[in-house]
Design a protein around this motif. Structure first.
Motif, PDB file in Angstrom:
ATOM      1  N   SER A  40     -57.364  -8.506  79.813  1.00  0.00           N
ATOM      2  CA  SER A  40     -58.826  -8.475  79.746  1.00  0.00           C
ATOM      3  C   SER A  40     -59.422  -9.853  80.026  1.00  0.00           C
ATOM      4  O   SER A  40     -60.511  -9.966  80.592  1.00  0.00           O
ATOM      5  CB  SER A  40     -59.295  -7.947  78.392  1.00  0.00           C
ATOM      6  N   SER A  44     -61.658 -11.803  83.682  1.00  0.00           N
ATOM      7  CA  SER A  44     -62.762 -12.727  83.575  1.00  0.00           C
ATOM      8  C   SER A  44     -62.931 -13.533  84.870  1.00  0.00           C
ATOM      9  O   SER A  44     -64.046 -13.845  85.272  1.00  0.00           O
ATOM     10  CB  SER A  44     -62.427 -13.633  82.396  1.00  0.00           C
ATOM     11  N   ARG A  47     -65.190 -11.866  87.384  1.00  0.00           N
ATOM     12  CA  ARG A  47     -66.591 -11.803  86.923  1.00  0.00           C
ATOM     13  C   ARG A  47     -67.246 -13.180  87.016  1.00  0.00           C
ATOM     14  O   ARG A  47     -68.367 -13.320  87.510  1.00  0.00           O
ATOM     15  CB  ARG A  47     -66.654 -11.285  85.483  1.00  0.00           C
ATOM     16  N   SER A  78     -63.660 -10.132  76.522  1.00  0.00           N
ATOM     17  CA  SER A  78     -64.465 -10.670  77.612  1.00  0.00           C
ATOM     18  C   SER A  78     -65.404 -11.780  77.152  1.00  0.00           C
ATOM     19  O   SER A  78     -66.182 -12.295  77.943  1.00  0.00           O
ATOM     20  CB  SER A  78     -65.280  -9.526  78.207  1.00  0.00           C
ATOM     21  N   ALA A  79     -65.312 -12.148  75.854  1.00  0.00           N
ATOM     22  CA  ALA A  79     -66.287 -13.095  75.313  1.00  0.00           C
ATOM     23  C   ALA A  79     -66.132 -14.518  75.823  1.00  0.00           C
ATOM     24  O   ALA A  79     -66.997 -15.354  75.602  1.00  0.00           O
ATOM     25  CB  ALA A  79     -66.217 -13.091  73.781  1.00  0.00           C
ATOM     26  N   ASP A  81     -66.033 -15.264  79.050  1.00  0.00           N
ATOM     27  CA  ASP A  81     -66.659 -15.375  80.377  1.00  0.00           C
ATOM     28  C   ASP A  81     -67.669 -16.510  80.436  1.00  0.00           C
ATOM     29  O   ASP A  81     -67.615 -17.368  81.323  1.00  0.00           O
ATOM     30  CB  ASP A  81     -67.434 -14.082  80.728  1.00  0.00           C
ATOM     31  N   GLU A 112     -70.098 -12.125  77.425  1.00  0.00           N
ATOM     32  CA  GLU A 112     -69.484 -11.550  78.634  1.00  0.00           C
ATOM     33  C   GLU A 112     -70.485 -11.730  79.767  1.00  0.00           C
ATOM     34  O   GLU A 112     -71.692 -11.771  79.526  1.00  0.00           O
ATOM     35  CB  GLU A 112     -69.215 -10.059  78.375  1.00  0.00           C
ATOM     36  N   SER A 114     -72.025 -10.303  83.452  1.00  0.00           N
ATOM     37  CA  SER A 114     -71.982  -9.252  84.468  1.00  0.00           C
ATOM     38  C   SER A 114     -72.023  -9.959  85.827  1.00  0.00           C
ATOM     39  O   SER A 114     -72.250 -11.171  85.899  1.00  0.00           O
ATOM     40  CB  SER A 114     -73.127  -8.266  84.291  1.00  0.00           C
ATOM     41  N   GLU A 120     -73.821 -10.330  78.706  1.00  0.00           N
ATOM     42  CA  GLU A 120     -73.697  -9.024  78.060  1.00  0.00           C
ATOM     43  C   GLU A 120     -73.184  -9.172  76.629  1.00  0.00           C
ATOM     44  O   GLU A 120     -72.475 -10.114  76.289  1.00  0.00           O
ATOM     45  CB  GLU A 120     -72.705  -8.143  78.838  1.00  0.00           C
ATOM     46  N   VAL A 122     -71.150  -8.684  73.136  1.00  0.00           N
ATOM     47  CA  VAL A 122     -69.709  -8.667  72.833  1.00  0.00           C
ATOM     48  C   VAL A 122     -69.475  -8.032  71.458  1.00  0.00           C
ATOM     49  O   VAL A 122     -70.392  -7.943  70.646  1.00  0.00           O
ATOM     50  CB  VAL A 122     -69.084 -10.087  72.845  1.00  0.00           C
TER      51      VAL A 122
END
Ligand SMILES: Nc1ncnc2c1ncn2[C@@H]1O[C@H](COP(=O)(O)OP(=O)(O)OP(=O)(O)O)[C@@H](O)[C@H]1O
Ligand SMILES: [Mg+2]
Length: 516
Positions: A40, A44, A47, A78-79, A81, A112, A114, A120, A122
């Protein structure tokens, strides 16, 4: 060119600081993330790259290495990113001034991204924020959509952002991030529940047992014929559970936050959880676990109720797994690189029919099962699990005149008042002993707080011999008697309390007599 940003990763309910080191150097163009990132986190890369390009910044064709330290713990989610993207952009800009350096050193960043650079939401933002504070940080940048969930936290400046550009403008002195206002939260229980005990006709015995279970934190098994109201009773249990303390609310909310079950409108869990998993549940969903460990139903029931309806339908191996968490109140999930603890301090309420047809022991209908069928059915529940039940109660068929009666019955609010009072007594009594409820009494504390007078001792002794009770059953009777006395606000346990407690231990003899 090196830039370092800071973030927090979670392991169970606790977190640790992750330092994100971005190095950009000349060499063959490549983009690598190292430091035990799982799949996951590796995603990253795409993205971050796309988000940076879509914001009209140049993604340098150089050698870009991102190291997530400490490197010996696997990172997921994803935190990272946002802190990775900021690290890359800052490192690309070359020389940094002290202000920027200082800001990045002292600020936790999570979010995260996009593909267009939007930040976004988390999962687990509450434990992340609390951990950042615990680690001594005074500033955190997080997704705007998460802001409400943490707006009650004092002592750390929260900067909600909705786009990567906002952070870069702040760092470049072209804009200023706005601090979130701390919001007082109303922690008072609304007292509104969808179901009420006053709707249950008859079943005084079962209602009383559930009141005792709620007051002292005791596990309870409801046995009875079909349609007698077992499921109905259990569903009403949340409405009489004691109010939660702030610490309990925060701990439960942390678990729900990790799962993404908190919402903007309901950022704090103020009522005790009631989890009722179906008997087809898998071991992982019940206990917790998986490749990226997740809390199971037993942890989602933390400080509340785990209700297992139709207990014999649950596979035996699943039921056996409950034994340890029931004692330890915490479950440890081990995997290759780390082990994760999730708390699971719940009251177990179970319901079952006494036999396949459901009418064994009923005063109102003939049971047509063969003795060996009954035995086999009852034996699906193992002795050690039965032993962990403090209260056994029968819910038999309700008489017609009771169902038809217009009598006004006691409401959940009235019962909850007594439960709250009994819990208050327990909290005060055990404040130096590290426990909260009578169900948690250790043998040493039992001796200290459950002294019996001569007459009560005699009653217990007689029952012990007549019913052939085990040492564990003896302890459980004392604990339940302590709760019954607390419900009456009596400091000493009296004969009537012990007699009532014994009654809740005699049913297992009726059904499981040969085994015990
Ligand atoms: N004591 C009661 N007072 C009022 N209504 C009742 C009572 N018992 C049962 N009912 C009615 O019967 C319905 C079925 O009850 P419930 O599902 O709780 O039975 P159960 O004991 O769980 O049965 P089973 O063993 O089949 O699961 C309830 O939804 C309710 O409408
Ligand atoms: Mg039922």
């Amino acid at each position: 060119m090196l830039a370092i940003t800071k973030s927090v990763a979670l392991q169970g309910l606790d977190g640790y600081m992750v330092s994100i080191q971005v190095d950009i150097s000349s060499g063959i163009p490549q983009f690598e993330i190292v430091g035990l990132p799982d799949a996951s986190v590796k995603e990253s890369k795409e993205r971050v790259k796309t988000a940076i390009r879509n914001c009209q910044w140049e993604f340098l064709s150089r050698k870009i290495v991102v190291n997530l330290a400490p490197a010996d713990i696997r990172k997921e989610g994803s935190a990272f990113d946002l802190p990775i993207a900021i690290g890359i952009l800052v490192a690309s800009q070359g020389e940094k001034d002290n202000v920027v350096q200082n800001f990045l050193e002292n600020t936790i960043i999570v979010g995260e991204l996009s593909l267009n650079g939007k930040v976004e939401k988390v999962k687990g933002i509450l434990p992340i924020c609390l951990e950042a504070q615990k680690l001594g940080y005074h500033k955190i940048i997080l997704p705007k959509e998460n802001a409400n969930e943490v707006s009650m936290i004092n002592g750390i400046d929260i900067f909600p952002v909705s786009h990567l550009k906002e952070v870069m403008e702040h760092l470049n002195g072209e804009g200023v991030l706005k601090k979130l206002q701390v919001r007082e939260v109303d922690t008072k229980n609304t007292g509104v529940y969808p179901f009420d005990f006053s709707e249950v006709k008859g079943q005084e015995n079962a209602k009383r047992a559930l009141e005792i279970a709620a007051a002292g934190g005791h596990n309870c098994l409801l046995i009875g014929s079909p349609g007698s109201g077992k499921t109905m009773l259990a569903k009403r249990l949340p409405s009489i559970l004691p109010d939660m303390s702030w610490e309990e609310m925060m701990e439960v909310t942390k678990i729900y936050s990790i799962e993404g079950y908190t919402s903007e409108n309901e950022p704090i869990i103020k009522t005790r959880p009631f989890r009722s998993p179906h008997h087809t549940i898998t071991a992982t969903s019940l206990i917790g676990g998986g490749r990226n460990p997740r809390p199971g139903e037993i942890s989602l029931a933390h400080y509340g109720i785990l209700f297992l309806d139709e207990l014999p339908e649950f596979p035996q191996n699943i039921l056996e797994m409950l034994r340890e968490p029931l004692e330890d109140k915490v479950v440890t999930i081990s995997r290759l690189n780390a082990s994760t603890d999730y708390p699971c301090h719940f009251i177990l309420i179970a319901s079952m029919n006494p036999c396949p047809c459901g009418y064994y022991g009923s005063k109102h209908r003939q049971c047509n099962c063969r003795p060996e069928q009954i035995k086999k059915y009852l034996n699906r529940i193992s002795g050690p699990l039965l032993d962990r039940m403090d209260l056994y109660v029968e819910a038999d068929h309700v008489e017609y005149n009771k169902l038809d009666s217009k009598e006004v019955l006691e409401t959940s609010a009235q019962i909850r008042k007594r439960v709250n009072q009994a819990r208050k007594l327990q909290r005060e009594r055990y404040q130096r002993d590290g426990i909260f409820t009578n169900a948690e009494l250790t043998p040493k504390l039992l001796e200290k707080f459950c002294q019996l007078d001569r007459k009560s001792k005699k009653i217990l002794e007689t029952a012990f011999q007549k019913l052939g009770l085990s040492a564990r059953a003896y302890e459980r009777i004392l604990k339940v008697a302590r709760t019954i006395a607390d419900l009456e606000e009596k400091e000493t346990i009296q004969e009537i309390h012990i007699a009532e407690a014994i009654q809740y231990r005699s049913l297992d003899r009726k059904y499981w007599k040969e085994e015990s």
